[in-house]
Design a protein around this motif. Structure first.
Motif, PDB file in Angstrom:
ATOM      1  N   PRO A 183       1.003  -1.121  -0.288  1.00  0.00           N
ATOM      2  CA  PRO A 183      -0.368  -0.234   0.017  1.00  0.00           C
ATOM      3  C   PRO A 183       0.823   1.569  -0.129  1.00  0.00           C
ATOM      4  O   PRO A 183       1.768   0.876   0.145  1.00  0.00           O
ATOM      5  CB  PRO A 183      -0.886  -0.122   0.858  1.00  0.00           C
ATOM      6  CG  PRO A 183       0.256  -1.197   2.567  1.00  0.00           C
ATOM      7  CD  PRO A 183       0.466  -1.666   1.476  1.00  0.00           C
ATOM      8  N   ALA A 184       0.056   2.752  -0.323  1.00  0.00           N
ATOM      9  CA  ALA A 184       1.015   3.297  -0.091  1.00  0.00           C
ATOM     10  C   ALA A 184       1.448   3.958   1.225  1.00  0.00           C
ATOM     11  O   ALA A 184       0.821   3.345   2.076  1.00  0.00           O
ATOM     12  CB  ALA A 184       0.070   5.382  -0.302  1.00  0.00           C
ATOM     13  N   GLY A 185       2.403   4.392   1.221  1.00  0.00           N
ATOM     14  CA  GLY A 185       3.791   4.752   2.354  1.00  0.00           C
ATOM     15  C   GLY A 185       4.120   3.820   2.342  1.00  0.00           C
ATOM     16  O   GLY A 185       5.054   3.451   3.687  1.00  0.00           O
ATOM     17  N   SER A 186       4.262   2.790   2.155  1.00  0.00           N
ATOM     18  CA  SER A 186       5.651   1.464   1.805  1.00  0.00           C
ATOM     19  C   SER A 186       6.833   1.847   0.765  1.00  0.00           C
ATOM     20  O   SER A 186       7.153   3.471   0.313  1.00  0.00           O
ATOM     21  CB  SER A 186       5.214  -0.068   0.938  1.00  0.00           C
ATOM     22  OG  SER A 186       3.905  -0.134   1.722  1.00  0.00           O
ATOM     23  N   TYR A 187       7.811   1.231   1.343  1.00  0.00           N
ATOM     24  CA  TYR A 187       9.028   1.480   0.589  1.00  0.00           C
ATOM     25  C   TYR A 187      10.097   0.609   0.074  1.00  0.00           C
ATOM     26  O   TYR A 187       9.515  -0.527   0.642  1.00  0.00           O
ATOM     27  CB  TYR A 187      10.236   2.079   2.135  1.00  0.00           C
ATOM     28  CG  TYR A 187       9.888   3.657   2.846  1.00  0.00           C
ATOM     29  CD1 TYR A 187      10.505   4.262   2.040  1.00  0.00           C
ATOM     30  CD2 TYR A 187       8.728   3.750   3.551  1.00  0.00           C
ATOM     31  CE1 TYR A 187       9.867   6.025   2.689  1.00  0.00           C
ATOM     32  CE2 TYR A 187       8.560   4.503   3.505  1.00  0.00           C
ATOM     33  CZ  TYR A 187       8.781   5.253   3.972  1.00  0.00           C
ATOM     34  OH  TYR A 187       8.402   7.220   3.990  1.00  0.00           O
ATOM     35  N   SER A 229      10.213   3.203 -11.082  1.00  0.00           N
ATOM     36  CA  SER A 229       8.810   3.851 -11.496  1.00  0.00           C
ATOM     37  C   SER A 229       7.805   4.010 -10.145  1.00  0.00           C
ATOM     38  O   SER A 229       7.211   2.517  -9.832  1.00  0.00           O
ATOM     39  CB  SER A 229       8.616   2.767 -12.478  1.00  0.00           C
ATOM     40  OG  SER A 229       7.796   3.386 -13.020  1.00  0.00           O
ATOM     41  N   GLY A 230       7.525   4.399  -9.485  1.00  0.00           N
ATOM     42  CA  GLY A 230       5.875   3.865  -9.745  1.00  0.00           C
ATOM     43  C   GLY A 230       6.083   4.881  -7.762  1.00  0.00           C
ATOM     44  O   GLY A 230       5.725   4.304  -6.978  1.00  0.00           O
ATOM     45  N   PHE A 231       7.610   5.356  -7.284  1.00  0.00           N
ATOM     46  CA  PHE A 231       8.097   5.378  -6.011  1.00  0.00           C
ATOM     47  C   PHE A 231       8.842   6.791  -5.976  1.00  0.00           C
ATOM     48  O   PHE A 231       9.004   7.500  -7.322  1.00  0.00           O
ATOM     49  CB  PHE A 231       9.354   4.580  -5.588  1.00  0.00           C
ATOM     50  CG  PHE A 231       8.730   2.698  -5.260  1.00  0.00           C
ATOM     51  CD1 PHE A 231       7.944   2.628  -3.901  1.00  0.00           C
ATOM     52  CD2 PHE A 231       8.617   2.516  -6.062  1.00  0.00           C
ATOM     53  CE1 PHE A 231       8.138   0.972  -4.086  1.00  0.00           C
ATOM     54  CE2 PHE A 231       8.625   0.734  -6.160  1.00  0.00           C
ATOM     55  CZ  PHE A 231       8.058   0.579  -4.924  1.00  0.00           C
ATOM     56  N   GLU A 232       8.652   7.335  -4.941  1.00  0.00           N
ATOM     57  CA  GLU A 232       9.912   8.647  -5.018  1.00  0.00           C
ATOM     58  C   GLU A 232      10.318   8.687  -4.365  1.00  0.00           C
ATOM     59  O   GLU A 232      10.606   7.917  -3.084  1.00  0.00           O
ATOM     60  CB  GLU A 232       8.732   9.908  -3.801  1.00  0.00           C
ATOM     61  CG  GLU A 232       6.641  10.083  -4.378  1.00  0.00           C
ATOM     62  CD  GLU A 232       6.208  11.047  -3.676  1.00  0.00           C
ATOM     63  OE1 GLU A 232       6.356  10.881  -2.927  1.00  0.00           O
ATOM     64  OE2 GLU A 232       4.768  11.395  -4.233  1.00  0.00           O
ATOM     65  N   LEU A 233      11.501   9.162  -4.584  1.00  0.00           N
ATOM     66  CA  LEU A 233      12.679   8.904  -3.977  1.00  0.00           C
ATOM     67  C   LEU A 233      13.133   9.095  -3.075  1.00  0.00           C
ATOM     68  O   LEU A 233      12.571  10.310  -3.293  1.00  0.00           O
ATOM     69  CB  LEU A 233      14.273   8.956  -5.234  1.00  0.00           C
ATOM     70  CG  LEU A 233      14.444   8.087  -6.170  1.00  0.00           C
ATOM     71  CD1 LEU A 233      14.724   8.412  -7.562  1.00  0.00           C
ATOM     72  CD2 LEU A 233      14.787   6.424  -5.830  1.00  0.00           C
ATOM     73  N   THR A 234      13.960   9.157  -2.474  1.00  0.00           N
ATOM     74  CA  THR A 234      13.857   9.474  -0.794  1.00  0.00           C
ATOM     75  C   THR A 234      15.100  10.196  -1.058  1.00  0.00           C
ATOM     76  O   THR A 234      16.247   9.901  -1.609  1.00  0.00           O
ATOM     77  CB  THR A 234      14.075   9.344   0.245  1.00  0.00           C
ATOM     78  OG1 THR A 234      15.286   7.977   0.404  1.00  0.00           O
ATOM     79  CG2 THR A 234      12.420   8.349   0.047  1.00  0.00           C
ATOM     80  N   ALA A 257      33.051   2.578  -4.877  1.00  0.00           N
ATOM     81  CA  ALA A 257      31.778   1.816  -3.923  1.00  0.00           C
ATOM     82  C   ALA A 257      31.458   1.336  -4.898  1.00  0.00           C
ATOM     83  O   ALA A 257      31.333  -0.359  -4.072  1.00  0.00           O
ATOM     84  CB  ALA A 257      30.635   2.576  -3.603  1.00  0.00           C
ATOM     85  N   GLY A 258      31.055   1.114  -6.004  1.00  0.00           N
ATOM     86  CA  GLY A 258      30.919  -0.474  -7.168  1.00  0.00           C
ATOM     87  C   GLY A 258      29.358  -0.330  -7.115  1.00  0.00           C
ATOM     88  O   GLY A 258      28.564  -1.211  -8.055  1.00  0.00           O
ATOM     89  N   ILE A 259      28.426  -0.201  -6.111  1.00  0.00           N
ATOM     90  CA  ILE A 259      27.586  -0.242  -6.375  1.00  0.00           C
ATOM     91  C   ILE A 259      26.344   1.184  -5.503  1.00  0.00           C
ATOM     92  O   ILE A 259      26.836   1.761  -5.088  1.00  0.00           O
ATOM     93  CB  ILE A 259      26.703  -0.865  -5.024  1.00  0.00           C
ATOM     94  CG1 ILE A 259      27.642  -2.403  -4.937  1.00  0.00           C
ATOM     95  CG2 ILE A 259      25.474  -0.951  -5.186  1.00  0.00           C
ATOM     96  CD1 ILE A 259      27.529  -3.185  -4.236  1.00  0.00           C
ATOM     97  N   TYR A 260      25.234   1.425  -6.374  1.00  0.00           N
ATOM     98  CA  TYR A 260      24.245   2.412  -5.935  1.00  0.00           C
ATOM     99  C   TYR A 260      23.343   1.960  -5.166  1.00  0.00           C
ATOM    100  O   TYR A 260      23.331   0.782  -5.210  1.00  0.00           O
ATOM    101  CB  TYR A 260      23.651   2.838  -7.371  1.00  0.00           C
ATOM    102  CG  TYR A 260      24.556   3.739  -8.555  1.00  0.00           C
ATOM    103  CD1 TYR A 260      25.249   4.959  -7.874  1.00  0.00           C
ATOM    104  CD2 TYR A 260      24.518   2.833  -9.634  1.00  0.00           C
ATOM    105  CE1 TYR A 260      25.799   5.872  -8.844  1.00  0.00           C
ATOM    106  CE2 TYR A 260      24.956   4.300 -10.778  1.00  0.00           C
ATOM    107  CZ  TYR A 260      25.380   5.211 -10.479  1.00  0.00           C
ATOM    108  OH  TYR A 260      26.591   5.973 -11.651  1.00  0.00           O
ATOM    109  N   GLY A 261      22.448   3.019  -4.425  1.00  0.00           N
ATOM    110  CA  GLY A 261      21.917   2.546  -2.712  1.00  0.00           C
ATOM    111  C   GLY A 261      21.477   3.576  -3.079  1.00  0.00           C
ATOM    112  O   GLY A 261      22.009   4.519  -3.234  1.00  0.00           O
ATOM    113  N   ALA A 262      19.435   2.814  -3.191  1.00  0.00           N
ATOM    114  CA  ALA A 262      18.815   4.481  -3.343  1.00  0.00           C
ATOM    115  C   ALA A 262      17.512   3.340  -2.629  1.00  0.00           C
ATOM    116  O   ALA A 262      16.883   2.022  -1.881  1.00  0.00           O
ATOM    117  CB  ALA A 262      18.420   4.801  -4.758  1.00  0.00           C
ATOM    118  N   VAL A 263      16.500   4.827  -1.740  1.00  0.00           N
ATOM    119  CA  VAL A 263      15.225   4.534  -1.012  1.00  0.00           C
ATOM    120  C   VAL A 263      14.713   4.815  -1.908  1.00  0.00           C
ATOM    121  O   VAL A 263      14.558   6.355  -1.952  1.00  0.00           O
ATOM    122  CB  VAL A 263      15.794   4.628   0.546  1.00  0.00           C
ATOM    123  CG1 VAL A 263      14.145   4.122   0.480  1.00  0.00           C
ATOM    124  CG2 VAL A 263      16.427   3.826   0.883  1.00  0.00           C
ATOM    125  N   GLY A 264      12.989   4.154  -1.867  1.00  0.00           N
ATOM    126  CA  GLY A 264      11.922   4.980  -2.509  1.00  0.00           C
ATOM    127  C   GLY A 264      10.768   4.618  -1.465  1.00  0.00           C
ATOM    128  O   GLY A 264      10.958   3.752  -0.901  1.00  0.00           O
TER     129      GLY A 264
END
Length: 267
Positions: A183-187, A229-234, A257-264
Motif C-alpha cells: 500500500p501507499a506509504g511503503s518503501y 517507477s511508481g516510487f518517490e525517491l527519498t 563503491a561499485g554499487i548504487y543505493g537508494a530508497v523510494g
C-alpha cells in the motif's frame, strides 16, 4: 571437518559456488565452501575492493532499515536475503521495536537452512524458500506466514540482488509486482552493481561470475532509476553507497563503491 559450514542441506552441491556464499565469505562469514572461496579469490583479483564493497552494502541495509523505521515501517520483506550474518534485518528492526516483523526470501539452500536455525525461536521472523523473481509465489507465502499484513505499509528490501537478474527475466516488472502489492506509504530499498563506477574492475567481475551459477548484470544509474517507477525517491536519491545518509565520519571513496543505493516511497 574441512568445511566451516555446520549444516549442509541434503542435495546441495558443495562444489558449485553460489553468490550468497561468496558474499558470506567476503563479509568474513563461515557459511561457505571451498568452491565459493576459490571463486571469491578470483573476484578479489578482479576487484581488490570487494570486501569493502560487501561491507558498504551491508551497512546500507542497516541504514535503510532504520530510516524506514523512523518513518513508521514495522514489517519488512527481505528479498534475496542470503546467508545470515551479523546485523540481520530482524535484529536491527527488533532492537528498535521488538514488535517488528520480518519475512526473508531466498532460494539458496544453505541460506535457508541457516536462517531456519537462527529464526526457530523468533515468532516474528521467518524464512521462505522461493525465487524472488516469482513475486506471486513470494507474496502468497509471505501473507500465509501471518507476519506481513499487506493492508499496512511494508519495507521491501532488495539489497545487492537484482544485478543477478538478467534482462530476459524482466527485472523491472518483478519490482513493479512487489510495488503493486504493497500500500501507499511503503518503501523500497535497492542497491545494485554498476559499470558507472570503476568500469574496468566491474568488467572483470562480470567475467569471473560468468563461470558461476550467478552471473552478474551491472546497470547504469539511469537503469537503476527505472526500478523506482511508481516510487518517490527519498534524499539523496540514487548515489554510491557511502553517500546514502552516512553516519558519522565517512572515509570511504564513493568512486570505488561499485554499487548504487537508494530508497523510494510509494505515494
Amino acid at each position: 571437518m574441512s568445511e566451516r559450514v555446520s549444516r549442509v542441506p541434503e542435495g546441495v552441491d558443495t562444489g558449485k559456488p553460489s553468490a550468497a556464499r561468496l558474499y558470506d565469505y567476503l563479509l568474513g562469514g563461515g557459511h561457505n565452501f571451498a568452491a565459493d572461496r576459490a571463486l571469491a579469490e578470483k573476484f578479489l583479483r578482479a576487484q581488490p575492493n570487494a570486501r569493502t564493497i560487501a561491507r558498504l552494502n551491508r551497512a546500507f541495509l542497516r541504514r535503510a532499515v532504520l530510516f524506514m523505521m523512523d518513518n513508521g515501517i514495522r514489517q519488512f520483506l527481505d528479498l534475496g536475503s542470503g546467508i545470515p550474518t551479523v546485523g540481520n534485518v530482524h535484529e536491527i528492526a527488533q532492537k528498535s521495536d521488538p514488535g517488528s516483523r520480518v519475512v526473508y526470501v531466498d532460494f539458496e539452500e544453505v541460506a535457508v537452512a541457516h536462517s531456519q536455525l537462527i529464526l526457530e525461536n523468533d515468532p516474528r521472523a521467518a524464512i521462505i524458500q522461493e525465487d524472488m523473481t516469482r513475486p506471486e509465489a513470494v507474496l502468497k507465502a509471505a501473507e500465509a506466514s501471518g507476519l506481513i499484513d499487506f493492508a499496512q505499509p511494508v519495507g521491501v528490501l532488495t539489497v545487492g540482488v537484482f544485478h543477478f537478474v538478467p534482462e530476459k527475466a524482466d527485472p523491472a516488472s518483478v519490482v513493479a509486482a512487489y510495488r503493486d502489492a504493497v500500500p501507499a506509504g511503503s518503501y523500497l530499498a535497492f542497491s545494485h552493481f554498476t559499470q558507472d563506477l570503476q568500469p574496468e574492475e566491474m568488467a572483470g567481475i562480470v567475467e569471473v561470475m560468468k563461470k558461476s551459477q550467478n552471473p552478474i548484470f551491472p546497470r547504469t544509474r539511469t537503469e537503476v532509476e527505472g526500478f523506482f517507477s511508481g516510487f518517490e525517491l527519498t534524499e539523496p536519491g540514487i548515489v554510491p553507497l557511502p553517500l546514502w545518509r552516512p553516519e558519522g565520519t565517512n572515509t570511504d571513496d564513493p568512486d570505488k563503491a561499485g554499487i548504487y543505493g537508494a530508497v523510494g516511497r510509494k505515494p
